[in-house]
Scaffold this motif. Structure first.
Motif, PDB file in Angstrom:
ATOM      1  N   UNK A  16      -5.239  24.817 -13.193  1.00  0.00           N
ATOM      2  CA  UNK A  16      -5.737  24.701 -11.899  1.00  0.00           C
ATOM      3  C   UNK A  16      -4.705  24.180 -11.231  1.00  0.00           C
ATOM      4  N   UNK A  17      -3.808  24.628 -10.335  1.00  0.00           N
ATOM      5  CA  UNK A  17      -3.208  25.108  -9.412  1.00  0.00           C
ATOM      6  C   UNK A  17      -2.871  23.802  -9.230  1.00  0.00           C
ATOM      7  N   UNK A  18      -3.178  22.473  -8.649  1.00  0.00           N
ATOM      8  CA  UNK A  18      -2.356  21.166  -8.760  1.00  0.00           C
ATOM      9  C   UNK A  18      -3.741  20.073  -9.144  1.00  0.00           C
ATOM     10  N   UNK A  19      -3.441  19.082  -9.480  1.00  0.00           N
ATOM     11  CA  UNK A  19      -4.211  18.313  -9.355  1.00  0.00           C
ATOM     12  C   UNK A  19      -3.320  16.391  -8.517  1.00  0.00           C
ATOM     13  N   UNK A  20      -4.269  16.196  -7.683  1.00  0.00           N
ATOM     14  CA  UNK A  20      -4.034  14.592  -7.181  1.00  0.00           C
ATOM     15  C   UNK A  20      -4.361  13.657  -7.428  1.00  0.00           C
ATOM     16  N   UNK A  21      -3.579  12.595  -8.587  1.00  0.00           N
ATOM     17  CA  UNK A  21      -4.236  11.971  -9.356  1.00  0.00           C
ATOM     18  C   UNK A  21      -4.785  10.331  -8.072  1.00  0.00           C
ATOM     19  N   UNK A  22      -5.127   9.777  -8.382  1.00  0.00           N
ATOM     20  CA  UNK A  22      -5.655   8.342  -6.963  1.00  0.00           C
ATOM     21  C   UNK A  22      -5.320   7.439  -8.560  1.00  0.00           C
ATOM     22  N   UNK A  23      -4.220   6.340  -7.968  1.00  0.00           N
ATOM     23  CA  UNK A  23      -3.490   5.740  -7.946  1.00  0.00           C
ATOM     24  C   UNK A  23      -4.151   4.506  -6.857  1.00  0.00           C
ATOM     25  N   UNK A  24      -3.750   2.761  -7.602  1.00  0.00           N
ATOM     26  CA  UNK A  24      -3.959   1.845  -6.400  1.00  0.00           C
ATOM     27  C   UNK A  24      -2.693   0.900  -6.553  1.00  0.00           C
ATOM     28  N   UNK A  25      -2.196   0.163  -5.625  1.00  0.00           N
ATOM     29  CA  UNK A  25      -1.162  -0.436  -5.518  1.00  0.00           C
ATOM     30  C   UNK A  25      -1.791  -1.661  -5.821  1.00  0.00           C
ATOM     31  N   UNK A  26      -2.684  -2.265  -7.184  1.00  0.00           N
ATOM     32  CA  UNK A  26      -3.033  -2.947  -7.528  1.00  0.00           C
ATOM     33  C   UNK A  26      -1.929  -3.068  -9.064  1.00  0.00           C
ATOM     34  N   UNK A  27      -2.065  -1.424  -9.491  1.00  0.00           N
ATOM     35  CA  UNK A  27      -0.598  -1.685 -10.659  1.00  0.00           C
ATOM     36  C   UNK A  27       0.236  -2.454 -10.564  1.00  0.00           C
ATOM     37  N   UNK A  28       1.130  -2.835  -9.320  1.00  0.00           N
ATOM     38  CA  UNK A  28       1.830  -3.180  -8.504  1.00  0.00           C
ATOM     39  C   UNK A  28       2.448  -5.275  -8.937  1.00  0.00           C
ATOM     40  N   UNK A  29       0.478  -4.795  -9.242  1.00  0.00           N
ATOM     41  CA  UNK A  29       0.556  -6.963  -9.070  1.00  0.00           C
ATOM     42  C   UNK A  29       1.172  -7.383  -8.830  1.00  0.00           C
ATOM     43  N   UNK A  30       1.972  -8.879  -8.895  1.00  0.00           N
ATOM     44  CA  UNK A  30       2.581  -9.603  -7.432  1.00  0.00           C
ATOM     45  C   UNK A  30       3.752  -8.744  -7.327  1.00  0.00           C
ATOM     46  N   UNK A  31       3.863  -9.162  -5.979  1.00  0.00           N
ATOM     47  CA  UNK A  31       5.134  -7.873  -5.545  1.00  0.00           C
ATOM     48  C   UNK A  31       6.338  -8.951  -5.898  1.00  0.00           C
ATOM     49  N   UNK A  32       7.482  -8.392  -7.294  1.00  0.00           N
ATOM     50  CA  UNK A  32       8.399  -9.038  -7.121  1.00  0.00           C
ATOM     51  C   UNK A  32       9.846  -8.545  -6.511  1.00  0.00           C
ATOM     52  N   UNK A  33       9.595  -7.604  -4.960  1.00  0.00           N
ATOM     53  CA  UNK A  33       9.982  -7.485  -4.170  1.00  0.00           C
ATOM     54  C   UNK A  33       9.148  -6.983  -2.368  1.00  0.00           C
ATOM     55  N   UNK A  34       9.826  -7.342  -2.218  1.00  0.00           N
ATOM     56  CA  UNK A  34       9.561  -6.394  -0.738  1.00  0.00           C
ATOM     57  C   UNK A  34      10.431  -5.915   0.129  1.00  0.00           C
ATOM     58  N   UNK A  35       9.770  -4.353   0.703  1.00  0.00           N
ATOM     59  CA  UNK A  35       8.218  -4.329   0.415  1.00  0.00           C
ATOM     60  C   UNK A  35       8.700  -3.634  -0.827  1.00  0.00           C
ATOM     61  N   UNK A  36       7.428  -2.923  -1.229  1.00  0.00           N
ATOM     62  CA  UNK A  36       7.681  -2.374  -2.221  1.00  0.00           C
ATOM     63  C   UNK A  36       7.088  -0.926  -2.449  1.00  0.00           C
ATOM     64  N   UNK A  37       8.457  -0.388  -3.478  1.00  0.00           N
ATOM     65  CA  UNK A  37       8.476   1.264  -3.892  1.00  0.00           C
ATOM     66  C   UNK A  37       8.130   1.358  -5.468  1.00  0.00           C
ATOM     67  N   UNK A  38       8.070   3.019  -5.167  1.00  0.00           N
ATOM     68  CA  UNK A  38       6.928   3.348  -6.274  1.00  0.00           C
ATOM     69  C   UNK A  38       8.245   3.020  -7.492  1.00  0.00           C
TER      70      UNK A  38
END
Length: 337
Positions: free
Chosen positions: A121-143
């Protein structure tokens, strides 16, 4: 007239909230789409049964179960690109049945990746979620923010994300990860807070039952999330990258409820329903997206960003839920696990 692009795109989870909107948008953009929907004895394709007239019968439906590697292989065969959205996403239900989240979210993702690797397959786009960050340790949340599994759901998505990245690093599988913040809009499940508020008000209730109202979220209108998926799908610069798709606008649940009541022209009072509260250390208190990477790599920006964009997205969402035919599909008087 729709002009078909070359190649076939598989959308897993196409019967769901975001997946159905994405399927419609892809078809309208000229893509040849195979929609992977969860098999059921009612022969229902979920929200795709209610898709717009312009795209009805313009895509292929594949019924199966993302947990079945053989069925997934059959779905992937003949496809050039994959948008992988199929997942269990309800946080309260993940407290109830965490094992199913491992099977669906981690093993299901592995099934997609294995098939994509085997079939080239030429491309797979997998869906994550902002929930993986948990409560922000700093904002705004970068990757680069720390990942924190504060619920079995978020832990399973962290596992799925890492599995996807491992295939990129180990086998050069062409994977990109989209990490949407809190998407809302027409067709969203009542397990989410915005439909919970709207459906209770639309049903004539003045006392609105919610869980915690102090946490903040970065709400993303579904059209912006969909455009993020398509932007990542088309971009070679997204390969091997995790990319936030968010509005860069933070708002509390309390203010969200008040804004919805204003737009609907109703007075409400909010009461805390204990059954809707997450365990103390599991509640994600703050989410606020840094979307600069999406702007830089994809030239993507939210059309519904900021306070006025949020209000506009809410107006469109409220209009859809206020249609009696749509509202009748929701049980406003019940807590949706």
């Amino acid at each position: 007239m729709i002009t078909t692009k070359s190649g076939k795109v598989l959308v897993t989870g196409a019967d769901g909230f975001i997946g159905s909107h994405l399927t419609e948008a892809l078809v309208m953009a000229g893509y040849d789409v195979r929609a992977f929907v969860y098999y059921n004895s009612f022969n229902s394709a979920g929200w795709l049964d209610n898709c717009s007239r312009e795209v009805k019968n313009q895509f292929e439906i594949f019924s199966g179960d993302i947990r079945d590697p053989y069925g997934v292989r059959n779905a992937v065969k003949g496809c050039d690109e994959i948008l992988h959205l199929a997942a269990l996403i309800a946080i309260p239900y993940s407290y109830h049945s965490p094992d199913t989240y491992v099977d669906t979210n981690i093993k299901g993702t592995l099934n997609v990746l294995q098939a994509a690797r085997d079939f080239g397959v030429q491309k797979v786009v997998h869906t994550s979620t902002s929930e993986v960050y948990g409560t922000a340790q700093y904002v705004p949340i970068d990757e680069k923010h720390e990942l924190q599994g504060q619920s079995p759901y978020s832990a399973s998505k962290i596992g799925a994300d890492q599995m996807a990245l491992s295939f990129y690093r180990s086998f050069k599988t062409p994977v990109s990860i989209i990490r949407p913040f809190n998407t809302y809009g027409p067709r969203q499940s009542a397990r989410a807070v915005i439909p919970t508020i709207i459906t209770q008000i639309a049903a004539g209730m003045k006392e609105i039952k919610l869980g915690a109202v102090t946490p903040t979220r970065d709400f993303n209108y579904v059209q912006d999330t969909v455009s993020g998926f398509i932007s990542i799908l088309k971009s070679e610069r997204s390969l091997g990258e995790v990319i936030n798709i968010g509005s860069n606008f933070e708002v509390s649940i309390q203010e969200t409820a008040e804004t919805i009541s204003e737009v609907m022209g109703r007075e409400i009072r909010i009461t805390s329903d204990e059954v809707r509260l997450r365990p103390e250390k599991s509640e994600v208190e703050r989410l606020w997206a840094d979307n600069s990477k999406a702007k830089r790599l994809l030239n993507w920006e939210p059309r519904f960003g900021g306070k006025e964009g949020f209000r506009q997205g809410l107006r469109e969402t409220i209009e859809w839920f206020s249609n009696p035919a749509n509202l009748s599909q929701y049980k406003a008087d019940q807590y949706n696990l």
